[in-house]
Scaffold this active site. Structure first.
Site, mmCIF file in Angstrom:
data_model
loop_
_atom_site.group_PDB
_atom_site.id
_atom_site.type_symbol
_atom_site.label_atom_id
_atom_site.label_comp_id
_atom_site.label_asym_id
_atom_site.label_seq_id
_atom_site.Cartn_x
_atom_site.Cartn_y
_atom_site.Cartn_z
ATOM 1 N N ARG A 180 1.011 -1.157 -0.172
ATOM 2 C CA ARG A 180 -0.045 0.027 0.209
ATOM 3 C C ARG A 180 0.805 1.263 0.153
ATOM 4 O O ARG A 180 0.562 2.243 0.576
ATOM 5 C CB ARG A 180 -1.065 -0.031 1.457
ATOM 6 N N SER A 233 -11.734 0.512 2.593
ATOM 7 C CA SER A 233 -11.058 -0.111 3.977
ATOM 8 C C SER A 233 -10.272 0.998 4.485
ATOM 9 O O SER A 233 -9.501 2.028 3.873
ATOM 10 C CB SER A 233 -9.983 -1.357 3.100
ATOM 11 N N GLU A 303 -5.228 3.435 6.303
ATOM 12 C CA GLU A 303 -4.962 3.124 4.856
ATOM 13 C C GLU A 303 -5.375 4.486 4.198
ATOM 14 O O GLU A 303 -4.956 4.942 2.992
ATOM 15 C CB GLU A 303 -5.695 1.861 4.258
#
Length: 307
Positions: A180, A233, A303
Site C-alpha cells: 500500500r 478499507s 490506509e
C-alpha cells in the site's frame, strides 16, 4: 489567497474555479471543510503552469483523484485542490516487448474500475482485481492499491510526473513499491503530480477474464456491502492478518461516534450515517486503534489519506 493571486489563477485555468469550495462534495465519505479553491486542469501545460504559479506564490496545494480513500478535516484546506481533467483521462494501447503482452498508457485521472472493465473487452489479464474499485489510476499507483493477492506493482512499468520544472519519468525500479505504498514518490510529495501511468498486461482469454471479474465483483459486494457513504478499507491489513478480523474480534462493529459508525457488515469500513464530521471519524479511529492494541497487540495503521 489575495485578490491578485485569485485573478492570476483565473487566467491560468481554462475551467471555472470553485472558490471556497466545501470538500465534502469531492469525497466518497461526504466529509470535509472548505478549500480556498478547487481547480480542474484539462491540459498538461496548464498543470505545469499552475505548479509554477503555486510554487512562486508559496500557496499550498493537494491533488485528489476520485476522493474515495480520503478524509478531509473539518477546518478544510488553506490552499488549492487540483483535479485532473480531460487530458488525464485517456488511454492508449501499444504492442508489448513480446507477442504475449500489451502496453497501456493511461492518464492518472482515468477511473481504475473503468480501465479494468475495458481490459475485459481488450482480452487483457492482470487488472481483474481492480473490478469494482472506485478510485483513479494515479491514486491507485500512489498507494499501490490491491486486492485478492494482486496489486498495481505487478504491472506498472513507469509513470510520468509533471513538476514546475517540467516532466520526469520514473521506471518501475525507481518506484520501489511496497504494501500500500509507492516509496519512490516520497521525494516528490507536494512537488509533482502523477500524470500518466504505463502498464504492462498479458493477453488472455476474454471469456475467462470476464468470468473471473464477475466472480471478484460478486465477492466484493458480499464482503463490502455498505449502504452509507464510506472511504473503503480504513486500515491497512497487518502481516498475515486482516484489520477487519481484528476489529470484529474486539467486538467493535456498529460502534458509533457522532455521525460516524463502524459498519455492522464489515469491520474495516467507517461510514457516515449522516452529519458525521472528520473529528467523529478521527475519534472512532483512535478508539479502534486503542482497543485492538489492547486486545490483539496489533497497532493498526490507516490506509486512508488525510487532508
Amino acid at each position: 489567497m489575495n485578490q491578485a493571486q485569485r485573478q492570476r489563477l483565473t487566467e491560468l485555468i481554462s475551467q471555472p474555479i470553485d472558490w471556497q469550495a466545501r470538500l465534502d462534495r469531492y469525497t466518497s465519505l461526504g466529509i470535509g471543510g472548505p478549500a480556498d479553491a478547487v481547480v480542474t486542469v484539462d491540459r498538461h501545460n496548464e498543470l505545469q503552469a499552475l505548479l509554477v504559479f503555486l510554487a512562486e506564490e508559496n500557496i499550498a496545494w493537494r491533488l485528489i483523484g476520485r476522493g474515495t480513500n480520503l478524509l478531509v478535516r473539518d477546518e478544510g484546506f488553506a490552499g488549492v485542490i487540483i483535479l485532473l481533467g480531460a487530458a488525464f483521462r485517456t488511454v492508449q494501447r501499444q504492442p508489448g516487448e513480446n507477442s504475449d503482452t500489451v502496453l497501456l498508457r493511461a492518464g492518472a485521472g482515468y477511473s481504475l474500475g473503468r480501465l479494468s472493465l475495458q481490459c475485459i473487452d481488450w482480452q487483457l489479464t492482470g487488472l481483474e482485481f481492480a473490478c469494482g474499485i472506485p478510485g483513479s489510476l494515479g491514486g491507485a499507483v500512489i498507494m499501490n492499491a490491491g486486492a485478492w493477492g494482486s496489486d498495481m506493482a505487478s504491472m506498472v512499468r513507469s509513470i510520468k510526473l509533471i513538476t514546475a520544472e517540467g516532466d520526469k519519468k520514473l521506471c518501475r525500479r525507481e518506484l520501489d513499491f511496497s504494501y500500500r505504498c509507492c516509496n519512490g514518490l516520497a521525494a516528490y510529495q507536494r512537488k509533482a503530480v502523477v500524470a500518466e501511468v504505463e502498464l504492462e498486461l498479458t493477453k488472455g482469454n476474454g471469456s475467462a477474464i470476464r468470468q473471473y471479474c464477475n466472480e471478484l465483483q460478486s465477492r466484493r459486494k458480499q464482503a463490502q456491502f455498505c449502504q452509507y457513504p464510506n472511504a473503503g478499507s480504513f486500515f491497512k491489513n497487518p502481516p498475515n492478518d486482516s484489520a477487519g478480523r481484528l476489529i470484529d474480534a474486539s467486538r467493535l462493529k456498529g460502534t458509533v461516534v457522532g455521525g460516524a459508525m463502524i459498519s455492522e457488515h464489515h469491520g474495516n469500513f467507517f461510514v457516515n450515517k449522516g452529519g458525521a464530521t472528520a473529528e467523529d471519524v478521527l475519534k472512532l479511529m483512535q478508539l479502534v486503534q486503542t482497543k485492538v492494541k489492547i486486545d490483539s497487540g496489533v497497532a493498526l495503521e490507516p490506509e486512508v489519506h488525510f487532508i
